[in-house]
Write a protein that holds these residues in place. Sequence first.
Motif, PDB file in Angstrom:
ATOM      1  N   GLN A   1      26.464 -30.092   5.373  1.00  0.00           N
ATOM      2  CA  GLN A   1      26.404 -28.543   5.494  1.00  0.00           C
ATOM      3  C   GLN A   1      27.325 -28.019   6.770  1.00  0.00           C
ATOM      4  O   GLN A   1      27.832 -27.112   6.496  1.00  0.00           O
ATOM      5  N   LEU A   2      27.236 -28.807   7.807  1.00  0.00           N
ATOM      6  CA  LEU A   2      28.086 -28.325   8.991  1.00  0.00           C
ATOM      7  C   LEU A   2      29.577 -28.279   8.711  1.00  0.00           C
ATOM      8  O   LEU A   2      30.275 -27.478   9.174  1.00  0.00           O
ATOM      9  N   GLN A   3      29.828 -29.484   7.836  1.00  0.00           N
ATOM     10  CA  GLN A   3      31.481 -29.519   7.487  1.00  0.00           C
ATOM     11  C   GLN A   3      31.901 -28.298   6.707  1.00  0.00           C
ATOM     12  O   GLN A   3      33.055 -27.829   7.068  1.00  0.00           O
ATOM     13  N   LYS A   4      30.913 -27.795   5.943  1.00  0.00           N
ATOM     14  CA  LYS A   4      31.332 -26.666   4.984  1.00  0.00           C
ATOM     15  C   LYS A   4      31.458 -25.508   6.086  1.00  0.00           C
ATOM     16  O   LYS A   4      32.521 -24.713   6.004  1.00  0.00           O
ATOM     17  N   LEU A   5      30.631 -25.203   7.120  1.00  0.00           N
ATOM     18  CA  LEU A   5      30.646 -24.335   8.208  1.00  0.00           C
ATOM     19  C   LEU A   5      32.132 -24.437   8.950  1.00  0.00           C
ATOM     20  O   LEU A   5      32.804 -23.358   9.166  1.00  0.00           O
ATOM     21  N   ALA A   6      32.439 -25.495   9.195  1.00  0.00           N
ATOM     22  CA  ALA A   6      33.715 -26.009   9.948  1.00  0.00           C
ATOM     23  C   ALA A   6      34.794 -25.593   9.166  1.00  0.00           C
ATOM     24  O   ALA A   6      35.693 -25.050   9.822  1.00  0.00           O
ATOM     25  N   ASP A   7      34.600 -25.856   8.005  1.00  0.00           N
ATOM     26  CA  ASP A   7      35.930 -25.516   6.878  1.00  0.00           C
ATOM     27  C   ASP A   7      36.035 -24.299   6.916  1.00  0.00           C
ATOM     28  O   ASP A   7      37.065 -23.468   7.010  1.00  0.00           O
TER      29      ASP A   7
ATOM     30  N   GLN B   1      39.377 -19.175   8.514  1.00  0.00           N
ATOM     31  CA  GLN B   1      39.252 -17.852   9.407  1.00  0.00           C
ATOM     32  C   GLN B   1      40.437 -17.950  10.317  1.00  0.00           C
ATOM     33  O   GLN B   1      41.210 -17.160  10.312  1.00  0.00           O
ATOM     34  N   ALA B   2      40.440 -19.013  11.128  1.00  0.00           N
ATOM     35  CA  ALA B   2      41.610 -19.228  12.189  1.00  0.00           C
ATOM     36  C   ALA B   2      42.771 -19.349  11.283  1.00  0.00           C
ATOM     37  O   ALA B   2      43.708 -18.917  11.956  1.00  0.00           O
ATOM     38  N   ASN B   3      43.110 -20.036  10.381  1.00  0.00           N
ATOM     39  CA  ASN B   3      44.329 -20.009   9.561  1.00  0.00           C
ATOM     40  C   ASN B   3      44.733 -18.760   9.203  1.00  0.00           C
ATOM     41  O   ASN B   3      45.956 -18.435   9.321  1.00  0.00           O
TER      42      ASN B   3
END
Length: 139
Positions: free
Chosen positions: A107-113, A118-120
């Motif tokens: 779940q957290l990996q999806k949020l990090a992605d 957004q950053a990209n």
Amino acid sequence: MDDISDAVAQYEAFINEKLRVDLEQALGLRDQVYNQISEYGKLANQIKMLQETGSKELKTQVDLGSNFFVQAKIPDTTYIYVQVAFGFHVQFTLPEAIAFADKKQLQLQKLADEHTRQANALKAQIHVMQQTLQQLMLA
């Protein structure tokens, strides 16, 4: 010529005051999520080591905050309490805790992605605007 220099100044201000701030915020949020992923990974690894040793008792050090550690003795390692969200802790068996940690990491990996996307996107906007400014200044 003044119109072009005013437009360049406005674009530069927008880049520096809005886009770069948003980029730093997105990267900061992503780093926080990566730290959480790391913590859940450590938890799962420690539980697996505990299962492999078959130990029912554990001696450890606990951080009470501000890097103030105390020794702790856990008499029964059958259950573990895991903070799930918003300060709530749930009692799990060791296999349940590993399963929870694994699901939470996904779940957290999806949020990090999402934060990375957004950053990209912000980086791309900054790049396009900088190229546009260079063309305006050369014109």
